[in-house]
Design a protein around this motif. Structure first.
Motif, short mmCIF file in Angstrom:
data_model
loop_
_atom_site.label_atom_id
_atom_site.label_comp_id
_atom_site.label_asym_id
_atom_site.label_seq_id
_atom_site.Cartn_x
_atom_site.Cartn_y
_atom_site.Cartn_z
N LEU A 219 94.14 114.56 -30.38
CA LEU A 219 94.18 114.58 -28.92
C LEU A 219 92.97 113.84 -28.35
N VAL A 220 93.16 113.21 -27.19
CA VAL A 220 92.06 112.52 -26.50
C VAL A 220 92.11 112.83 -25.01
N CYS A 221 90.94 112.80 -24.39
CA CYS A 221 90.80 112.97 -22.95
C CYS A 221 90.69 111.58 -22.33
N ASN A 222 91.28 111.37 -21.17
CA ASN A 222 91.19 110.06 -20.51
C ASN A 222 89.75 109.71 -20.16
N THR A 223 88.92 110.70 -19.88
CA THR A 223 87.53 110.47 -19.50
C THR A 223 86.59 110.48 -20.71
N HIS A 224 86.73 111.46 -21.59
CA HIS A 224 85.79 111.66 -22.69
C HIS A 224 86.28 111.17 -24.06
N GLY A 225 87.52 110.71 -24.13
CA GLY A 225 88.05 110.24 -25.41
C GLY A 225 88.11 111.35 -26.44
N GLY A 226 87.63 111.08 -27.64
CA GLY A 226 87.64 112.05 -28.72
C GLY A 226 86.53 113.08 -28.63
N LYS B 284 85.30 119.81 -21.35
CA LYS B 284 84.23 119.32 -20.47
C LYS B 284 84.69 119.16 -19.03
N CYS B 285 85.88 118.55 -18.82
CA CYS B 285 86.34 118.28 -17.46
C CYS B 285 87.65 119.00 -17.13
N PHE B 286 88.23 119.70 -18.10
CA PHE B 286 89.44 120.50 -17.94
C PHE B 286 90.70 119.70 -17.59
N LYS B 287 90.66 118.38 -17.85
CA LYS B 287 91.85 117.55 -17.65
C LYS B 287 92.78 117.71 -18.85
N HIS B 288 94.04 117.40 -18.63
CA HIS B 288 95.06 117.47 -19.67
C HIS B 288 94.74 116.46 -20.78
N LEU B 289 94.90 116.86 -22.04
CA LEU B 289 94.67 115.98 -23.17
C LEU B 289 95.94 115.24 -23.53
N ASN B 290 95.78 114.02 -23.98
CA ASN B 290 96.91 113.18 -24.38
C ASN B 290 96.91 112.98 -25.89
#
Length: 51
Positions: A40-47, A6-12
């Motif tokens: 994996l989770v996104c800082n903005t969108h979570g799971g 969705k936002c193309f940020k790195h997943l953690n």
């Protein structure tokens, strides 16, 4: 490296399941609700990082 669809940020790595997501346990397949079983989770969108 994986990134959010969705936002193309790195997943953690998910802290709840330590990145195991949908691994197998003693009682069968485990499912982490925090990462939706992906590990994996996104800082903005979570799971909810998949489209």
């Amino acid at each position: 490296m994986s990134q959010c669809e969705k936002c193309f940020k790195h997943l953690n790595e998910c802290q709840s399941c330590r990145g195991r997501g949908g691994s197998s346990g003693l009682g069968g397949r485990l499912h982490c609700s925090a990462c939706k079983g992906t590990g994996l989770v996104c800082n903005t969108h979570g799971g909810f990082w998949k489209k």
